[in-house]
Every structure is written in C-alpha cells, then in structure tokens.
Design an enzyme around this catalytic site. Structure first.
Site, mmCIF file in Angstrom:
data_model
loop_
_atom_site.group_PDB
_atom_site.id
_atom_site.type_symbol
_atom_site.label_atom_id
_atom_site.label_comp_id
_atom_site.label_asym_id
_atom_site.label_seq_id
_atom_site.Cartn_x
_atom_site.Cartn_y
_atom_site.Cartn_z
ATOM 1 N N GLY A 136 0.303 -2.793 5.864
ATOM 2 C CA GLY A 136 0.048 -3.461 7.139
ATOM 3 C C GLY A 136 0.172 -2.484 8.297
ATOM 4 O O GLY A 136 -0.819 -1.962 8.769
ATOM 5 N N SER A 232 -1.971 1.331 1.028
ATOM 6 C CA SER A 232 -2.157 1.342 2.472
ATOM 7 C C SER A 232 -0.927 1.915 3.187
ATOM 8 O O SER A 232 -0.580 3.082 2.972
ATOM 9 C CB SER A 232 -2.499 -0.071 2.948
ATOM 10 N N TYR A 233 -0.236 1.116 4.005
ATOM 11 C CA TYR A 233 0.941 1.631 4.695
ATOM 12 C C TYR A 233 2.104 1.895 3.737
ATOM 13 O O TYR A 233 3.116 2.478 4.135
ATOM 14 C CB TYR A 233 1.376 0.697 5.822
ATOM 15 N N ASP A 421 -13.660 2.362 0.341
ATOM 16 C CA ASP A 421 -12.807 2.040 1.486
ATOM 17 C C ASP A 421 -13.079 3.000 2.629
ATOM 18 O O ASP A 421 -13.042 4.218 2.455
ATOM 19 C CB ASP A 421 -11.340 2.130 1.069
ATOM 20 N N HIS A 474 -10.355 -0.832 -0.583
ATOM 21 C CA HIS A 474 -8.974 -0.544 -0.180
ATOM 22 C C HIS A 474 -7.974 -1.156 -1.158
ATOM 23 O O HIS A 474 -7.042 -0.484 -1.600
ATOM 24 C CB HIS A 474 -8.768 -1.113 1.225
#
Length: 502
Positions: A136, A232-233, A421, A474
């Site tokens: 996020g 991701s994060y 992605d 992603h």
C-alpha cells in the site's frame, strides 16, 4: 472501542494507495540516495543494541498482556482462534485455519489481526512457516493476499460463497496473512494518534512483536524454518522485518529465536528514484506514452541526466506529467480487463481473461463485510475495507543498502516481477538491482511451468535471485497462480525454478 480510520475508495484502492504514497514522497522534496554506499535509515552495525533496547520492554509487556501468559491461557486463545468453517466455503477442506488478533502494544491497545492457514493436515508438521505481507502502504493482506492471490479460497461474484484456489501457497507452506500496520483491515488501535504516526520503523517493530507473541500461541512452529513474503510496499516491509529479526536473534533479548531462512518479494517498491524512472520507461516502451511526453517528463523530472539528481518534486515535472493520459487501463496490468461501473451502480468486467476477474475487489469487500463472516474470522465488527489512508512518517528513499546488508549476512533474498505491471515495473527493479553491485553467477535464462516459459531468472553472488513472471501483473498470483506456486516452491527448496529444455 477501536479508533476510526478513513477507508480508501474501494473501486480504485490499490492503484490509489501506491500512487498517493509515491506522490507524497516526491512532494516531500527528498532526493534519491542513489548508490550502494548510501546508508539505510534502518541499519548500521551499532543498531543491534538500539533495536534490542527499544523493543525489550514491549516484548515483556506484550508477552504478559491480556493475550494470556500461561500455557492454559495460550491454549485457550489458540482454540478460540480456530475457524470451524468460513461461511460459503467449499467442501473437502483438509487443513486447519485460524483467525484472531495479537496484542503488540498493551498500553495503547494496539493489536494486529492475522489469518493462518496450515498446510493439509498430514503435511503441516513437515512444512515451513511463511508470512505474507501486502503493501500500500495501508492495504490488506487478508483481502488481497488471502482472498485474491495466494490463499486457499477465492470469493465468488455473489460475495457470499467461496471457491477453491488449487494453486494456493498452503500447498507448500503454513501461511500467516498479517494485516499490518494497525488500522489496516481488522487490525486496530484504541489510541487514535497511532494512525497519525505510521511508518516503516513502527511497522517492522509491531510485526516482530506479533511474531514472537504468535509463536507463544503456536509453539510447535518455534524453530520451524520461517520465510517472509509479500508484494509492492512489502519491498520495505519484508527487508526491514528481516533486519529486526536478525538483529534481535543475535542480541538474544528474547527467548524466541525466529528461524528466518529467506525473503521473497514480488514487484517491490525498492527505490523512489529508480521506480519513477522505471515507470515512465515502462509506459513508453509498451506504447502507452508518446515519444514527446516521454522526452518532456524525462527532461523535467531529472530522469535523463544525472541519476543522483531528482527533480520529481518540481512544478515543471508535475506539469509534464499532467499531459500524460494512459486512458482507462489498469496500470497494475496494462493488458488486463478493467471493472466497468454503470450509472445504475452495477459493475462488470470489460472483457474476459481466463482465471481473472477485475471486479474481484468488490466481491471481496462484500464478503468480508458480512457480519457472519467477520464473526467466523473472530474479528471485531468493522466497516472493513481493502485499503485505508494512513499518515506515513518514515521511509528510506532506497532499500538497496538494506538488501546489501541482508545479503552480506547470508540471507537468501529473492525478488520477482510480473512483466505486465507498470507501477512497480520490471525495469525499475532491474535498475535497483544494478545498485547492489553483485556479480552474476547464473545468467538470465527461462524457467518453465506446465511445459511453457513461466518467466526468466538470474542469480547473483550471495544467492540473490531475480525472476520475472511472464504474463503477470503487480499481483502476480492473481494473474498467473500456477507460475506463482512453482516460484514459491522453488524458493522454499532453495533451488532455481526448472527449465524444461535442460
């Protein structure tokens, strides 16, 4: 009563969260650290005592908090967490599942929610333990990771029933899905100011405290090979949690030594500068951005000159970006269908892609907001959302120094990238890997799944491994679940994924 937190728009949650975070980092005016000699805000050699001292008191407090400190208490909490069955789950379930919360700060009333899925009963005792973290920052590992990616079930389009995910990762590991930090999903704090002071350091500390408390509740997993994974994060979360574990294992301030054996992160945000450059390179090279806009953004944002100079916070850079129009595509998979909203409030996929439904976020949100579903997960009644808006206080510009430190300690680090992605794209990851300064030990080669190329892999000194996943966005396992399972199985075995041609 847990403090309230504003939920992000469910129709564009994942995209909105990371875009918002990246914009906030640009507007802060910070410059890229840029080289492998840069110092991470997380680590230097003397940090061991600092980390241990900071967490020592909280370790003892949480171990003797209201979660129970005696064996009888721990057994009671564990049994209370056991999920008999989730509403609408299919028949033939041959594994145990648990859901509940673990206190990480008793004084502030902060607790993290987990969903734990064991491997099939006859195999659980022999399988490793794996933690999954979504990014996020502010997005749910239960909603995305468990329900849309690697968990044992997927939510059907009625938002009431579940179907089996035959490529779930609990086929090869016992998997914990952790909603982190507090405020995300069913995790909460009774102190509202906690939501205004989220950041990398506190997230890593809380995740560590969660783990040592969770292991008291599930003592058979103490000493079990343990792995951290995510996307991701989690390019920040996983390495920083790994550092915390290794430092505290060495300092031995806790009786619990976590047997960390490696980290595996997909489409990670590793370096702010390289991610921004990789993003525009990807849009341009895949025909989404014109030559003129590419040249204008590159020139005004500092991506065409000295890589140590980042002008991405300038007004000319912002103006150059405003000209760009990607159209109604999903930047997390530029070739996937999108979920179309109608004026009447209905929604439907724009086209058909086998095995993938772009409206899955709606189904998941609907399911996890049913009171009986929340009760079955042993969660507090909550207006649950896929992502929330958190005030983020600290984050290194680059995770490259952290990765270098982990590699120097002999920890296996695997990074993978879905090649569709555009947000944390494959070129960006390659740029960051270049900053690691490692030598190639196994040259770039294809790997296969079901007799076709699943992607490509390259290995470096220290065991660092980089893989692409062909045809994935992603959230790799949402688009290519079988290839994702081959990848994680290889990672857990410590072997490069197979090449059928060899």
């Amino acid at each position: 009563m847990a403090a309230a937190l504003h939920a992000a728009d469910a129709r564009s949650t994942l995209e909105a969260q990371l875009w918002r975070f990246m914009r906030s980092r640009r507007s802060s005016g910070g410059h890229r650290s840029g080289t492998s000699t840069s110092r991470s805000t997380t680590i230097v050699a003397d940090d061991m005592a600092v980390v241990a001292s900071r967490l020592k008191g909280r370790i003892m407090t949480t171990l003797h908090s209201g979660d129970g400190s005696g064996d009888d208490d721990l057994r009671r909490f564990r049994e209370a967490d056991k999920i008999a069955a989730l509403p609408g789950q299919p028949g033939g379930v041959d594994f145990d599942q648990y859901g509940g919360r673990v206190t990480v700060d008793a004084d502030r009333g902060r607790a993290l929610f987990y969903y734990f899925v064991e491997a099939p009963r006859h195999e659980a005792a022999s399988k490793p333990l794996l933690l999954w973290l979504n990014g996020g920052p502010g997005c749910s590992s239960l909603g995305y990771g468990a329900m849309e990616e690697i968990g044992p079930f997927r939510v059907n389009n009625d938002s009431k029933t579940l179907c089996t995910n035959k490529h779930a990762w609990n086929n090869v590991a016992n998997v914990i899905f952790l909603e982190s930090p507090a405020g995300v999903g069913f995790s909460y704090s009774n102190t509202s100011s906690d939501y205004e002071s989220s950041g990398d350091e506190k997230t890593a500390n809380d995740a560590y405290l969660f783990l040592i408390n969770w292991l008291e509740r599930f003592p058979e997993y103490k000493g079990r090979p343990f792995y951290i994974s995510g996307e991701s994060y989690a390019g920040h979360y996983a390495p920083q949690l790994a550092v915390t574990i290794l430092l505290l294992n060495a300092h031995n301030n806790s009786k619990t030594i976590i047997n960390l054996q490696g980290i595996l992160v997909g489409n990670p945000l590793l370096d702010n500068y390289w991610n921004s450059k990789g993003l525009i390179d990807y849009f341009w090279s895949h025909g989404v951005m014109s030559d003129e806009v590419f040249e204008n953004v590159s020139r005004n944002c500092g991506y065409s000159n000295n890589p140590d100079t980042d002008d991405s916070a300038s007004s000319s850079c912002t103006d150059a970006w405003h000209v760009f129009d990607k159209g109604e595509i999903d930047p997390y998979n530029i070739y996937a269908p999108v979920c179309v909203d109608t004026p009447q409030g209905a929604y439907y996929p724009s086209s058909y892609l086998p095995g993938y439904d772009p409206c899955s976020d709606r189904y998941t949100s609907g399911y996890l907001n049913h009171p009986e579903v929340q009760s079955s997960f042993h969660a507090r009644p909550t207006n649950w959302s896929l992502c929330v808006n958190l005030t983020w206080k600290d984050a290194p510009d680059s995770m490259v120094p952290t990765l270098i430190w982990l590699i120097s300690k002999g920890l296996p680090v695997w990074i993978f990238s879905g090649d569709f992605d555009a947000i944390c794209p494959l070129p960006a990851t390659r740029y960051s890997i270049g900053d690691l300064g490692l030598h190639i030990t196994t040259p770039w080669r294809p790997w296969t799944a079901q007799n076709e190329v699943g992607g490509y892999v390259q290995q470096y000194t220290g065991g660092f491994t980089f893989l692409s996943v062909r045809g994935a966005g992603h959230a790799v396992a949402s688009f290519q679940p079988e290839r994702a399972l081959v990848l994680v199985n290889s990672f857990l075995k410590g072997e490069l994924p197979p090449n059928a041609e060899e």
